[in-house]
Design a protein around this motif. Structure first.
Motif, mmCIF file in Angstrom:
data_model
loop_
_atom_site.group_PDB
_atom_site.id
_atom_site.type_symbol
_atom_site.label_atom_id
_atom_site.label_comp_id
_atom_site.label_asym_id
_atom_site.label_seq_id
_atom_site.Cartn_x
_atom_site.Cartn_y
_atom_site.Cartn_z
ATOM 1 N N HIS A 1 2.522 6.930 -8.919
ATOM 2 C CA HIS A 1 2.516 8.272 -9.497
ATOM 3 C C HIS A 1 1.228 9.026 -9.193
ATOM 4 O O HIS A 1 1.222 10.260 -9.162
ATOM 5 N N ALA A 2 0.136 8.309 -9.036
ATOM 6 C CA ALA A 2 -1.167 8.903 -8.758
ATOM 7 C C ALA A 2 -2.005 7.849 -8.059
ATOM 8 O O ALA A 2 -1.562 6.712 -7.866
ATOM 9 N N ALA A 3 -3.218 8.215 -7.678
ATOM 10 C CA ALA A 3 -4.060 7.289 -6.918
ATOM 11 C C ALA A 3 -4.215 5.947 -7.619
ATOM 12 O O ALA A 3 -4.240 4.902 -6.973
ATOM 13 N N HIS A 4 -4.309 5.963 -8.964
ATOM 14 C CA HIS A 4 -4.562 4.734 -9.710
ATOM 15 C C HIS A 4 -3.473 4.419 -10.744
ATOM 16 O O HIS A 4 -3.697 3.630 -11.661
ATOM 17 N N MET A 5 -2.295 5.022 -10.600
ATOM 18 C CA MET A 5 -1.223 4.798 -11.562
ATOM 19 C C MET A 5 0.087 4.447 -10.857
ATOM 20 O O MET A 5 0.481 5.113 -9.896
ATOM 21 N N TYR A 6 0.728 3.400 -11.346
ATOM 22 C CA TYR A 6 2.016 2.954 -10.822
ATOM 23 C C TYR A 6 3.007 2.774 -11.966
ATOM 24 O O TYR A 6 2.643 2.223 -13.018
ATOM 25 N N PHE A 7 4.233 3.225 -11.750
ATOM 26 C CA PHE A 7 5.327 2.846 -12.639
ATOM 27 C C PHE A 7 5.891 1.539 -12.100
ATOM 28 O O PHE A 7 6.204 1.423 -10.917
ATOM 29 N N TYR A 8 6.003 0.548 -12.976
ATOM 30 C CA TYR A 8 6.461 -0.781 -12.574
ATOM 31 C C TYR A 8 7.733 -1.121 -13.333
ATOM 32 O O TYR A 8 7.846 -0.857 -14.542
ATOM 33 N N ALA B 1 0.818 -1.228 0.000
ATOM 34 C CA ALA B 1 0.000 0.000 0.000
ATOM 35 C C ALA B 1 0.849 1.274 0.000
ATOM 36 O O ALA B 1 0.732 2.114 0.899
ATOM 37 N N PRO B 2 1.710 1.468 -1.010
ATOM 38 C CA PRO B 2 2.533 2.684 -1.031
ATOM 39 C C PRO B 2 1.688 3.939 -1.263
ATOM 40 O O PRO B 2 0.676 3.899 -1.963
ATOM 41 N N SER B 3 2.101 5.040 -0.666
ATOM 42 C CA SER B 3 1.417 6.312 -0.866
ATOM 43 C C SER B 3 1.835 6.928 -2.198
ATOM 44 O O SER B 3 2.873 6.552 -2.777
ATOM 45 N N SER C 1 8.066 5.098 -3.807
ATOM 46 C CA SER C 1 8.452 3.884 -4.526
ATOM 47 C C SER C 1 8.802 2.810 -3.511
ATOM 48 O O SER C 1 9.285 3.106 -2.416
ATOM 49 N N THR C 2 8.536 1.570 -3.887
ATOM 50 C CA THR C 2 8.814 0.459 -2.984
ATOM 51 C C THR C 2 9.362 -0.727 -3.770
ATOM 52 O O THR C 2 8.907 -0.995 -4.888
ATOM 53 N N ASP C 3 10.354 -1.386 -3.205
ATOM 54 C CA ASP C 3 10.919 -2.586 -3.818
ATOM 55 C C ASP C 3 10.185 -3.802 -3.270
ATOM 56 O O ASP C 3 10.055 -3.954 -2.050
ATOM 57 N N ILE C 4 9.713 -4.649 -4.176
ATOM 58 C CA ILE C 4 8.960 -5.836 -3.788
ATOM 59 C C ILE C 4 9.562 -7.045 -4.502
ATOM 60 O O ILE C 4 9.145 -7.406 -5.609
#
Length: 197
Positions: free
Chosen positions: A160-167, A129-131, A135-138
């Motif tokens: 990057h936003a509520a519903h967007m992640y850079f992976y 659950a990152p804010s 960024s978080t390493d998983i």
């Protein structure tokens, strides 16, 4: 092969998803259910893989604790004309097994990731659950269905936003902007999957 992990009762399902594959004909349907002591993700992926001589049909079930950490997973079906059946476990000590044998190098991983479906991103993102802006390493135990190996896979998510992640999965040379729906399932996995309404 019978699943050693029981499929959840339908009345405990809290979310469902249906994806259409973009790079080859295929679909994936799955559901997330609440268990007495955790969560269960169960689904089926059917598609034509370029490397396979016949269509792929894979069923999967992953059980997690209340903390979203993987406890066990089962995958079975056909990869082309090859029958596949994998039983994966994670002990409270952190040790991972496949087909009952210890798999080294994965003890610090908490998540099982399946290479053939977008469903498992939900488990990783619900656990961490990152804010926004974080960024978080998983690192994950990654079932590479082509080779039938359970491998260590470093991953990074940046919200990057509520519903967007850079992976990014650096060892695979893969990056993508993932769109995530309110229920936690991936809506858009560019070039690979899109969620049907």
């Amino acid at each position: 092969m019978a699943h050693p992990t029981a499929i959840h009762h339908r009345d405990r399902v809290v979310a469902t998803a249906l994806w259409r594959r973009l790079d080859t004909p295929g679909h994936d349907a799955c559901s997330l259910a609440r268990l007495d002591d955790g969560w269960q993700l169960a689904g089926t992926a059917v598609f034509r893989a370029p490397q396979a001589t016949a269509p792929v049909h894979l069923r999967y079930v992953i059980d997690c604790g209340d903390d979203w950490c993987t406890r066990r997973g089962v995958v079975d079906g056909w990869w082309g004309e090859r029958r596949v059946a994998f039983v994966i476990g994670r002990a409270s000590s952190g040790h991972w097994t496949m087909q009952g044998s210890y798999v080294p190098g994965l003890d610090h991983c908490r998540d099982l990731d399946l290479s053939f479906t977008p469903a498992t991103n939900l488990l990783q993102l619900n656990r961490t659950a990152p804010s926004v802006g974080v960024s978080t390493d998983i690192p994950v135990a990654w079932l590479h269905i082509d080779s039938g190996e359970l491998l260590y896979l470093p991953q990074r998510y940046e919200r990057h936003a509520a519903h967007m992640y850079f992976y990014a999965a650096a060892t695979l040379g893969f990056t993508a902007e993932l769109a995530i729906d309110d229920d936690g399932f991936v809506r858009s996995y560019p070039g690979l999957w899109t969620r049907d309404a």
